[in-house]
Design a protein around this motif. Structure first.
Motif, PDB file in Angstrom:
ATOM      1  N   SER A 132       0.535  -0.756   0.071  1.00  0.00           N
ATOM      2  CA  SER A 132      -0.586   0.090  -0.349  1.00  0.00           C
ATOM      3  C   SER A 132       0.808   0.673  -0.269  1.00  0.00           C
ATOM      4  N   ASN A 184      -1.647   6.405   3.313  1.00  0.00           N
ATOM      5  CA  ASN A 184      -2.579   7.032   3.094  1.00  0.00           C
ATOM      6  C   ASN A 184      -3.306   8.490   3.959  1.00  0.00           C
ATOM      7  N   GLU A 222      -8.796   9.481   7.224  1.00  0.00           N
ATOM      8  CA  GLU A 222     -10.177   9.736   6.132  1.00  0.00           C
ATOM      9  C   GLU A 222     -11.224  10.268   7.419  1.00  0.00           C
ATOM     10  N   GLN A 267      -6.301  13.444  -2.520  1.00  0.00           N
ATOM     11  CA  GLN A 267      -6.548  13.061  -1.285  1.00  0.00           C
ATOM     12  C   GLN A 267      -5.159  14.186  -0.949  1.00  0.00           C
ATOM     13  N   THR A 281       0.571  15.079   2.451  1.00  0.00           N
ATOM     14  CA  THR A 281       0.159  14.372   1.869  1.00  0.00           C
ATOM     15  C   THR A 281       0.023  14.560   0.551  1.00  0.00           C
ATOM     16  N   ASN A 296      -1.982  12.175  -2.610  1.00  0.00           N
ATOM     17  CA  ASN A 296      -2.556  10.911  -3.281  1.00  0.00           C
ATOM     18  C   ASN A 296      -3.687  11.515  -3.942  1.00  0.00           C
ATOM     19  N   LEU A 323      -5.864   8.239  -6.726  1.00  0.00           N
ATOM     20  CA  LEU A 323      -6.304   6.902  -6.061  1.00  0.00           C
ATOM     21  C   LEU A 323      -6.380   6.310  -7.294  1.00  0.00           C
ATOM     22  N   ALA A 375      -2.441   3.167  -7.553  1.00  0.00           N
ATOM     23  CA  ALA A 375      -2.104   4.868  -6.677  1.00  0.00           C
ATOM     24  C   ALA A 375      -1.074   5.352  -6.707  1.00  0.00           C
ATOM     25  N   GLY A 421       1.654   8.468  -4.490  1.00  0.00           N
ATOM     26  CA  GLY A 421       1.147   9.585  -3.680  1.00  0.00           C
ATOM     27  C   GLY A 421       2.428  10.151  -3.928  1.00  0.00           C
TER      28      GLY A 421
END
Length: 870
Positions: free
Chosen positions: A287, A290, A293, A336, A357, A359, A361, A394, A396
């Motif tokens: 991954s 992230n 959220e 994000q 960050t 990102n 997706l 993804a 980032g």
């Protein structure tokens, strides 16, 4: 007025009569209830008419029945009568005590045995458009943020429309789009056994929902078109539906960039029957980092561009035989933006990590089910072919004080499986056969620039790029055969079977594009075989009056595990004969009260995700390996609870306690570096975990006030051991959660809704609580109706936490809706985030760290939509 409530399955008897007072005056509106005895559920009820007369139809096999007649200001009449058609005269005497029961309101609720039927018209408000709007007002029902429906704090097992399970667990699509105007009643099927042939053999403690439509042929659905600004916004939804006696279909196309998460429409909430161990769910080995959220509506923070297409078709081939196709495709692009501060607590130090960050997706998913089902009274067949395909990626960028890190992840997945379940009546027993076979493949590729863990990968020298490749395959099959036989009130269900699962893991690490890391510690060539032979037996008992239900499962299984790694030239083997008893008992104390208790002993063994020898770069600062024996966990679970259900008062209460204790042969060690890099490894060391959980909840509908009140509370206390930076620590956690909601029609021109949530989470090492966090969430909505065809809405939201200095978050929204009668459609104008709150400060903590994140929100925006009911 008389009410007729009919139960099914036995010859019909008609109980009629007249209710009088001690002066022989006729009593209108007396409640008349019939049950098997004084503690059994109500079989039928009625209300005396203007002449005091009542007439009730009953179908039941009992020799006698229990009659109960009540009226406000009079003593309750109770009598055991013969189960035959008869006419009675009931006389009530005045009572100085106030009557505890309320009158049955026939326009709200009816009860037939274990089926509660709620009138949609009684609960539907002016601003309710789809059936989900009505369901959330019904007492006993709770709809969680992801759309999953709970009844009395347990997830429902089936969602029927006119008795047919079209959507196979993906019921959000109907719930969010079926017009409430097309629905007459919502039926709650308590203790529902979905397999007809098992109805008298295997009791069920779960509930299902059945949506009753007004017409035999129903065309329904929704169509929405919207456009807005800041930035340019669009929203489209076309969801036509058709329901007939032999055909059902729901199609949908949905697209938006307004932050609406349409993937929830195809979320699967299926509850598999006991014993189905294998799924084709996607496993994320790798991954990118992230951001946490925010815990509220995604329309406030989700920056998306999504398209969803779905087709769901049911064709009744002949009586009880259905062919179903459910297929969907989702394409979604999300962004994000935010920052995160993570603080790790170790027994000797604290470590801080700050990350900004950005990102991107990319989600591309194709899913489908093809189902053939024959659900007859004497035979059952269900064959389901299911496939899942994911082509996700993804990208980032993480900006840290000392460096900027790029991340790239490609994450494709494919899985297919076939489930077959067959039950056939042969003589006086039921022969059963189950088969579950499937295949999955997963290939993932993570690229990080520059790389971390310099001391491990590059002798302490910095390097520009690291790539982690993972390839996994799994093939499995589980097959069993047995029979079910009734012996009086007892039922026995022995089953013999075998299962086999082969998994393969290949992984490699590369540095600086083409330089392969040759060290054996950074490769995996793993094959993992699991096989088992089992004999599972279940004993069930149901008393004649249905007040006692007991189930005892005594599965005996021989499991064999073999792991080999060609890269390390090593292997691990484990053979175990295990016994996993499971006991459940339910007692109906009265027509309204019931109690239950359960006890279970079980084993868990390591899967390939916790068995590889070589290091795996899970994320840019997370490195894992499990160079240890195959994990073994022995678990004990105990629970007990009480429930109160009074449909006459629309009051539902429940409370429960559960305790879980487990012993493990592996302890997981986390070594956290000064820059936040974490190395997770397994260590052979016995340890234990225990958890206490308390839950309580209730809901009540106040008919006179047109108000639904729901309250829930939970408390968890857990303790486990953890190795942190080579120091053994006992980590304790406590979690308290309180939530409630109130929906009320105050006046004809004003509707008010409130929901709130308060939680505390405390964690720390033994004798030293290092962190406690309190979070608050409050939402208030007001709807003003100057005229019946239009309203003005105003809503305010508050979110806060005790960890963040700037943890208070406020939101205000304004809306206006005008309803055209011809053609019938809603014009809605909304102004979201009037205060233009651009960031959300959130905080949460876990066993040994806490995270404070700042999430970039959508700006203030205006959206105009036209919504049609099809």
């Amino acid at each position: 007025m008389s009410i007729f409530i009919i139960s099914v399955g036995y010859s019909q008897k008609e109980i009629s009569g007249q209710v009088l007072d001690d002066q022989d005056e006729k009593l209108s509106g007396a409640t008349v209830m019939v049950s098997k005895d004084s503690v059994s559920p109500i079989l039928a009820y009625g209300i005396s008419d203007a002449n005091g007369k009542f007439k009730i139809a009953v179908k039941n096999e009992s020799d006698s029945l229990f009659l109960k007649v009540s009226y406000i200001g009079f003593g309750t009449f109770k009598k055991t009568i013969q189960n035959k058609s008869q006419t009675l005269e009931v006389k009530l005497s005045p009572s100085s005590e106030s009557l505890k029961e309320v009158l049955v309101k026939s326009e709200i609720l009816q009860q037939r045995g274990d089926t509660l039927s709620f009138s949609v018209a009684a609960f539907k408000g002016k601003n309710d458009r789809v059936i989900a709007d009505v369901l959330k007002k019904i007492p006993g029902i709770d709809i969680r943020p992801n759309g999953q429906i709970f009844y009395r704090d347990e997830p429902i097992q089936k969602y029927y429309i006119e008795g047919l399970d079209l959507l196979e667990g993906r019921y959000n699509l109907a719930n969010d789009n079926l017009s409430a105007e097309a629905v007459s009643k919502v039926e709650i099927l308590e203790n529902h056994q979905p397999v007809k042939v098992l109805d008298s053999l295997e009791f069920s403690e779960r509930a299902s929902i059945n949506i009753k439509l007004k017409k035999d042929i129903t065309y329904s659905g929704t169509a929405t078109a919207g456009i807005g600004a800041a930035p340019l916004l669009w929203q489209a939804n076309v969801t036509p539906m058709i329901f007939t006696k032999k055909q059902q279909a729901i199609f949908t196309y949905q697209s938006n960039n307004t932050g609406s998460d349409v993937s929830r429409e195809i979320r699967d909430f299926s509850i598999n029957f006991l014993g189905d161990q294998f799924t084709i769910d996607k496993t994320d080995w790798l991954s990118i980092q992230n951001i946490s959220e925010p815990p509220f509506s995604q329309e406030r923070w989700l920056d998306n561009n999504v398209h969803l297409g779905s087709a769901n078709i049911l064709q009744r081939i002949k009586e009880n035989i259905d062919l179903k196709l459910n297929i969907s495709y989702l394409n979604d692009y999300q962004q994000q933006d935010g920052s995160t501060q993570t603080r790790y607590f170790t027994p000797t130090d604290t470590i801080d990590v700050i990350e900004n960050t950005n990102n991107h997706l990319y989600v591309s998913t194709l899913q489908g089910k093809l189902t053939l089902e024959n659900n007859a009274d004497k035979n059952y067949l269900k064959n389901q072919l299911e496939f899942n395909g994911f082509w996700n990626a993804a990208r980032g960028v993480i900006d840290r004080p000392d460096t900027k890190i790029k991340q790239q992840l490609d994450n494709p997945f494919f899985g297919i499986k076939n489930d077959l379940r067959l039950l056939r009546t042969v003589g006086k027993q039921l022969i059963t056969f189950n088969s579950n076979t499937g295949f999955t493949e997963n290939n993932q590729d993570l690229m990080v620039q520059p790389g971390h863990f310099e001391a491990i990968f590059n002798d302490g020298d910095p390097y520009g790029e690291i790539q982690q490749l993972v390839s996994t395959r799994k093939i499995y099959t589980d097959n069993s055969a047995g029979f079910t036989k009734a012996l009086g009130k007892f039922t026995i269900t022995p089953k013999f079977g075998f299962s086999f699962q082969h998994q393969q893991l290949d992984s490699d690490v590369f540095l600086n594009e083409d330089d392969e890391v040759l060290d054996v510690n950074f490769k995996n060539r793993t094959e993992f075989l699991q096989s088992s032979v089992y004999f599972k037996n279940a004993f069930r008992f149901e008393s004649k009056d249905e007040t006692w239900n007991l189930r005892l499962s005594t599965p005996l299984e021989f499991k064999s595990f073999n792991l080999e790694d060609d890269n390390f030239e090593d292997s691990r083997n484990l053979d175990r004969l295990i016994f996993e008893p499971n006991f459940y008992v339910r007692k109906k104390i009265s027509a309204f009260w019931e109690a239950n208790a359960s006890a279970r002993f079980s084993y868990n063994f390591g899967e390939i995700q916790q068995l590889y020898y070589g290091f795996l770069l899970k994320g840019y600062r997370n490195l894992n390996r499990y160079n240890a024996p195959i994990s073994e966990e022995q678990k004990q679970n105990y629970s007990g609870g009480v429930r109160y259900r009074n449909p006459l008062k629309q009051l539902f209460l429940n409370a429960s306690y559960s305790y879980a204790y487990s012993e493990n042969n592996l302890l997981y060690s986390s070594n956290i570096g000064e820059n936040g890099t974490t190395i997770l490894e397994a260590v052979a060391r016995n340890n234990s975990f225990d958890n206490h959980s308390f839950k309580a909840g209730g809901s009540k509908y106040f008919r006179e006030l047109k108000t639904t009140l729901k309250l829930n509370a939970s408390y968890n206390l857990s303790k486990r051991q953890q190795l942190l930076n080579n120091t053994l620590a006992e980590v304790n956690t406590q979690n308290l959660n309180l939530r409630g909601s109130l929906e009320t029609d105050i006046w004809s021109w004003l509707i008010a809704n409130y929901s709130g949530n308060f939680s505390t989470y405390t964690s720390g090492f033994e004798g030293n609580n290092f962190q406690k966090i309190e979070t608050h969430q409050h939402i208030m909505e007001l709807y003003f109706y100057p005229k019946d065809n239009q309203y003005l809405s105003l809503s305010g939201e508050y979110y806060g936490n005790s960890l963040s200095k700037n943890g208070d978050n406020y939101f205000v929204n304004l809306g206006y809706q005008f309803t055209f009668k011809k053609p019938k459609m809603d014009l809605n104008l909304s102004w979201r985030n009037i205060l233009n709150t651009d960031t959300f400060i959130n905080a949460y903590n876990s066993q040994y760290y806490y995270v404070q994140s700042s999430y970039q929100l959508r700006p203030s925006q205006v959206l105009a939509t036209l919504k049609f009911s099809l």
